[in-house]
Design an enzyme around this catalytic site. Structure first.
Site, PDB file in Angstrom:
ATOM      1  N   HIS A  50      -3.132  -0.518  -0.212  1.00 33.23           N
ATOM      2  CA  HIS A  50      -2.433   0.567  -0.913  1.00 33.23           C
ATOM      3  C   HIS A  50      -2.586   1.896  -0.180  1.00 33.23           C
ATOM      4  O   HIS A  50      -1.612   2.615   0.051  1.00 33.23           O
ATOM      5  CB  HIS A  50      -2.951   0.683  -2.345  1.00 33.23           C
ATOM      6  CG  HIS A  50      -2.249   1.726  -3.156  1.00 33.23           C
ATOM      7  ND1 HIS A  50      -2.528   3.069  -3.073  1.00 33.23           N
ATOM      8  CD2 HIS A  50      -1.253   1.618  -4.071  1.00 33.23           C
ATOM      9  CE1 HIS A  50      -1.745   3.747  -3.896  1.00 33.23           C
ATOM     10  NE2 HIS A  50      -0.961   2.884  -4.510  1.00 33.23           N
ATOM     11  N   ASP A  51      -3.820   2.220   0.168  1.00 36.30           N
ATOM     12  CA  ASP A  51      -4.080   3.495   0.843  1.00 36.30           C
ATOM     13  C   ASP A  51      -4.217   3.304   2.353  1.00 36.30           C
ATOM     14  O   ASP A  51      -4.520   4.263   3.056  1.00 36.30           O
ATOM     15  CB  ASP A  51      -5.390   4.109   0.328  1.00 36.30           C
ATOM     16  CG  ASP A  51      -5.268   4.624  -1.102  1.00 36.30           C
ATOM     17  OD1 ASP A  51      -4.197   4.462  -1.723  1.00 36.30           O
ATOM     18  OD2 ASP A  51      -6.271   5.184  -1.598  1.00 36.30           O
ATOM     19  N   THR A  52      -4.064   2.083   2.818  1.00 39.39           N
ATOM     20  CA  THR A  52      -4.335   1.796   4.234  1.00 39.39           C
ATOM     21  C   THR A  52      -3.160   1.054   4.856  1.00 39.39           C
ATOM     22  O   THR A  52      -2.020   1.486   4.686  1.00 39.39           O
ATOM     23  CB  THR A  52      -5.652   0.981   4.357  1.00 39.39           C
ATOM     24  OG1 THR A  52      -5.536  -0.195   3.547  1.00 39.39           O
ATOM     25  CG2 THR A  52      -6.855   1.809   3.911  1.00 39.39           C
TER      26      THR A  52
END
Ligand SMILES: *[C@@H]1O[C@H](CO)[C@@H](O)[C@H](O)[C@H]1NC(C)=O
Ligand SMILES: *[C@@H]1O[C@H](CO)[C@@H](O)[C@H](O)[C@H]1NC(C)=O
Ligand SMILES: *[C@@H]1O[C@H](CO)[C@@H](O)[C@H](O)[C@H]1NC(C)=O
Ligand SMILES: *[C@@H]1O[C@H](CO)[C@@H](O)[C@H](O)[C@H]1NC(C)=O
Ligand SMILES: *[C@@H]1O[C@H](CO)[C@@H](O)[C@H](O)[C@H]1NC(C)=O
Ligand SMILES: *[C@@H]1O[C@H](CO)[C@@H](O)[C@H](O)[C@H]1NC(C)=O
Ligand SMILES: *[C@@H]1O[C@H](CO)[C@@H](O)[C@H](O)[C@H]1NC(C)=O
Ligand SMILES: *[C@@H]1O[C@H](CO)[C@@H](O)[C@H](O)[C@H]1NC(C)=O
Ligand SMILES: *[C@@H]1O[C@H](CO)[C@@H](O)[C@H](O)[C@H]1NC(C)=O
Ligand SMILES: *[C@@H]1O[C@H](CO)[C@@H](O)[C@H](O)[C@H]1NC(C)=O
Ligand SMILES: *[C@@H]1O[C@H](CO)[C@@H](O)[C@H](O)[C@H]1NC(C)=O
Ligand SMILES: *[C@@H]1O[C@H](CO)[C@@H](O)[C@H](O)[C@H]1NC(C)=O
Length: 456
Positions: A224-226
């Site tokens: 999600h954040d990567t």
């Protein structure tokens, strides 16, 4: 001055270097970790196994926001495909994340098109009701969630990827579908079955893994954040050893590795999904299955396997609820052949009326109690459900936004202030990761500027 300009020249490199690189959160998936906030206080009781027709345990693991081709071309996933069945016509049901997770638990996404805080009323059923009717044990493991049964909107803990960076929000409720339903959250014994990864380690070590298992990695490990490569490294770290561990994966275990949705909204939501585990027969390992599936297939496959009742929603919709062929061939269930132009577009966002759509609001209604799902059992009727208030009896959609109102199910949780706030406008991309990387980068920039000041 010279020092400052040299540093400024170096900045792009420094910024590039801040893209997070994978770091194992623990010495192994079955080792407790101080990087997870809540220690494990218990293990679940060893479950009494309720035999299924094809499998005795179903484990689903959800990764985030990735187009089919990106996952398919990532080595961790293509290597794993050799051990399982690649489902190459599997589709998410809408955008963004939260409604897809809700669909996999409740058979509907309720018209939702945002990731805000909601509490779905207690007369709305979920897969938990169907499993418990047959005494089938279940659990939701949420990485980086602090305490058992935590109902908060998110949780921020020490940044184990970069200990000099500020604490990081690794856990979000929007990826924990069953806790969003009050029929689960308000029953303490059910709420307690939302457990963190230290509990996961304890449960597996005690050979106490339940029969229906939902696993959500944290916001960095799930991509999600990567990036998908980061998530691939997590899959190698977490899943590969567990595939060899009979306390997790035995010859009656079916594992679904899937994604919540595509990253790109303008394509038809085809996501990469694999079936793994000992319940995949040797002769099917490394094969592909072209059958059309959606997130509702995980419900109907479970219903089919254990002859459960149904929710009377997407799980009984014959267009959307095909049962994984490997299971259907054991049970004799006949799937619908949906190909080419018959495959519906399931990337519509915000245009579907429902009880969680403020612009096209209709109340929660009773499911079709006459529907028959792949398990053949009755539609579950919650004690406080008005079975007569069906979709047909509901009023036309109302634009609550125009009336200055929000949907009744919108947060906050029992009056706490953690929660919804205003909805971020839907964007063309589901990822919020770029922003978080920038925040980290800004910290490094500030540190560098601070260092530069020392040189002056
Ligand atoms: C579930 O367990 C309860 C309590 O042990 C028992 O009374 C009930 O008959 C069981 N139900 C099924 C479907 O096995
Ligand atoms: C275990 O108990 C302690 C003390 O009550 C608590 O702080 C911790 O959060 C609990 N762990 C979990 C996973 O709930
Ligand atoms: C919300 O509040 C009600 C009434 O006080 C309580 O019964 C319920 O358990 C609470 N739910 C959650 C998820 O905390
Ligand atoms: C799992 O077992 C296979 C063969 O049994 C072996 O090749 C592989 O290295 C093992 N993987 C891990 C991560 O232990
Ligand atoms: C499955 O595993 C069980 C327990 O280890 C074993 O008794 C059984 O023979 C296995 N079945 C097959 C088909 O491999
Ligand atoms: C959904 O995907 C189809 C096929 O790629 C595309 O034509 C359509 O514009 C998409 N719809 C939305 C709302 O993005
Ligand atoms: C089943 O799903 C399809 C595709 O989304 C939809 O067109 C149809 O209306 C649904 N059927 C029912 C009975 O809801
Ligand atoms: C499914 O439908 C497609 C297109 O109509 C057809 O080519 C194919 O043979 C069908 N497959 C089966 C198994 O019936
Ligand atoms: C669900 O329960 C609420 C609160 O009792 C009630 O207002 C609503 O009509 C019920 N909905 C259905 C579909 O039964
Ligand atoms: C639903 O309708 C049936 C038949 O009209 C009626 O007997 C029953 O009382 C109604 N139930 C509720 C909760 O209104
Ligand atoms: C609902 O009302 C809002 C505010 O007036 C407006 O921006 C929006 O376009 C309306 N939505 C629909 C579906 O009519
Ligand atoms: C976490 O929740 C707070 C509100 O409690 C919110 O302001 C913040 O944006 C959330 N962060 C994430 C990453 O969801």
């Amino acid at each position: 001055m010279q020092a400052v300009s040299t540093l400024l020249l170096l900045l792009p490199t420094a910024l590039a270097a801040t893209a997070p690189t994978f770091k194992a959160p623990s010495a192994g998936p079955l080792v407790a970790s101080p990087n997870y906030v809540g220690t494990s206080n218990s293990t679940l009781p060893k479950p009494t196994i309720v035999p299924g027709k094809h499998f005795d345990r179903f484990i689903q693991i959800w990764i985030e926001n990735t187009d089919y081709a990106s996952a398919a071309s990532t080595a961790a996933f293509s290597d794993l495909a050799k051990q399982g069945i690649a489902l190459n016509s599997y589709y998410a049901v809408t955008h963004p994340s939260q409604p897809n997770y809700l669909a996999a638990a409740g058979g509907d996404f309720w018209g939702l098109s945002d990731d805000n805080l909601y509490n779905i009323p207690s007369n709305i059923s979920t897969i938990v009701d169907l499993l418990e009717e047959k005494n089938i044990s279940w659990v939701s493991y949420q990485e980086s969630m602090p305490t058992d049964g935590y109902a908060g909107f998110n949780f921020t803990s020490n940044n184990y990827l970069n200990s000099s960076a500020p604490p990081y929000t690794y856990y979000v409720r929007k990826h924990n579908p069953t806790i969003i339903y009050d029929s689960v959250a308000e029953v303490p014994s059910r709420a307690a079955l939302h457990r963190n990864f230290n509990d996961f380690a304890a449960d597996v070590n005690a050979s106490a893994l339940p029969q229906w298992v939902f696993i959500t990695p944290n916001l960095v490990n799930d991509a999600h954040d990567t990036t998908i490569d980061f998530a691939g490294q997590w899959v190698d770290y977490f899943l590969l050893p567990l595939l060899n561990d009979t306390r997790f994966n035995d010859n009656k275990t079916l594992i679904l590795l899937t994604f919540d949705e595509t990253e790109t909204y303008t394509v038809n939501n085809q996501i990469y999904s694999l079936l793994l585990g000992g319940a995949v027969p040797e002769n099917l390992r490394g094969t592909t299955d072209n059958t059309y599936y959606t997130h509702y297939s995980s419900l109907s496959t479970v219903e089919n396997n254990w002859s459960l009742g149904s929710l009377g929603r997407g799980d009984t919709n014959k267009t959307l609820n095909n049962v994984y062929s490997v299971v259907a061939s054991t049970t004799g269930y006949v799937n619908n052949n949906i190909t080419g132009a018959a495959i519906p577009f399931t990337n519509a966002t915000g245009t579907i009326p429902g009880p969680l759509n403020a612009e096209l609001y209709v109340p929660f209604t009773a499911p079709d109690v006459n529907a028959v799902g792949a398990g053949g059992g009755k539609v579950f009727v919650a004690p406080s459900l008005n079975v007569n208030f069906t979709a047909a009896a509901a009023p036309a959609p109302v634009n609550l936004t125009a009336l200055g109102q929000t949907v009744p199910a919108a947060g906050p949780i029992n009056g706490t202030s953690s929660g919804s706030g205003s909805a971020p406008a839907p964007t063309a991309s589901g990822k919020s990761g770029a922003m978080r990387v920038e925040v980290a980068a800004a910290g490094i920039l500030a540190a560098l500027v601070g260092t530069a000041a020392l040189f002056l």
